[in-house]
Write a protein that holds these residues in place. Sequence first.
Motif, PDB file in Angstrom:
ATOM      1  N   ASP A 153      11.922 -27.862 -49.061  1.00  0.00           N
ATOM      2  CA  ASP A 153      10.839 -28.653 -48.494  1.00  0.00           C
ATOM      3  C   ASP A 153      11.014 -30.089 -48.989  1.00  0.00           C
ATOM      4  N   ARG A 154      10.862 -31.066 -48.101  1.00  0.00           N
ATOM      5  CA  ARG A 154      11.128 -32.465 -48.476  1.00  0.00           C
ATOM      6  C   ARG A 154      10.124 -32.992 -49.495  1.00  0.00           C
ATOM      7  N   ARG A 155       8.968 -32.348 -49.625  1.00  0.00           N
ATOM      8  CA  ARG A 155       8.001 -32.792 -50.627  1.00  0.00           C
ATOM      9  C   ARG A 155       7.909 -31.798 -51.780  1.00  0.00           C
ATOM     10  N   LEU A 156       7.925 -30.504 -51.441  1.00  0.00           N
ATOM     11  CA  LEU A 156       7.676 -29.472 -52.454  1.00  0.00           C
ATOM     12  C   LEU A 156       8.941 -28.990 -53.151  1.00  0.00           C
ATOM     13  N   GLY A 157      10.099 -29.368 -52.598  1.00  0.00           N
ATOM     14  CA  GLY A 157      11.362 -28.972 -53.228  1.00  0.00           C
ATOM     15  C   GLY A 157      11.804 -27.574 -52.815  1.00  0.00           C
ATOM     16  N   ALA A 158      12.578 -26.920 -53.688  1.00  0.00           N
ATOM     17  CA  ALA A 158      13.202 -25.633 -53.354  1.00  0.00           C
ATOM     18  C   ALA A 158      12.140 -24.536 -53.204  1.00  0.00           C
ATOM     19  N   GLN A 159      12.253 -23.768 -52.141  1.00  0.00           N
ATOM     20  CA  GLN A 159      11.309 -22.690 -51.857  1.00  0.00           C
ATOM     21  C   GLN A 159      12.096 -21.407 -51.578  1.00  0.00           C
TER      22      GLN A 159
END
Length: 290
Positions: A153-159
């Motif tokens: 996710d470009r804001r939340l990072g690795a998912q």
Amino acid sequence: MRYRGRFAPSPTGPLHAGSLVAALGSWLDARAHGGQWLVRIEDVDQPRCVPGADHEILRQLAACGLLPDAPPVWQSQRDALYQSALDALVAAGDGYPCSCSRKDIEEALRALGLERPRHAELVYPGTCRSGLHGRAARAWRFRVPPGVVHWQDRRLGAQAQDVAEAVGDVVLKRADGLFAYQLAVVVDDAAQGITHIVRGADLSDNTARQLLLQCALGFPAPAYLHTPLVLSADGEKLSKQNGAAALELDDPLAVLAAAGQTLGLRVPSAASLADWLSQAVQAWSGTIEA
Ligand code: GLU
């Protein structure tokens, strides 16, 4: 790659402070990339739609200066597209008919000793994976492959999510004959050539199953960014369901400023709506990675 983004509201009521954040974030990201921004009215779930809310949402967006670059589309007019995607999945063995009611699923889970924690998602135990064995089809499901889906996710990072374990086989067409959000959203994003999805963080846990569906249908995966949620006074996500007030559009600059703040943007005072929006595009470009 030509950037194309979208805002995809469900017309279950007018926009509120929370949904405006997703609308503004998707618009800013499209503008910051010199891309196009589309609006899609997600009215597949007809029983939840409120008559007139679609046009009210479009009016609210326009009052905030958020104008789509192409005429909006309505999902309720796109059943043929969803049906052909469902047919393709079934032909490939990735879609199958299911006879289970909610009660059947709950009973099957209980028989397996898998009591569902309150409010947790009802994980489909795969009862009809091997065929209907004479039972009547009610719904259609996606045969979710095993394994963990990783995405960025470009804001939340690795998912990461193990969809088979957390959700089970996803419904594609419901027992009431309506296409499910998961299928419609994936088909439309591909049909409209959407390259970047910017939407509220409440939708983030739908992403892994949508990536699996895109893969099964041979669609490219868009980039994802999930925007912060606006919380109500009691700490719940602001939503139409918990009575969020419609936007007060007498002063669009004030509502935009609040949405910009939720997005973490610093926009000094602006002389006009157009001025605020152009400053916000600059601020967004400075805070968000491409
Ligand atoms: N229609 C969905 C909603 O309003 C959003 C779907 C999406 O952005 O993927 O919650």
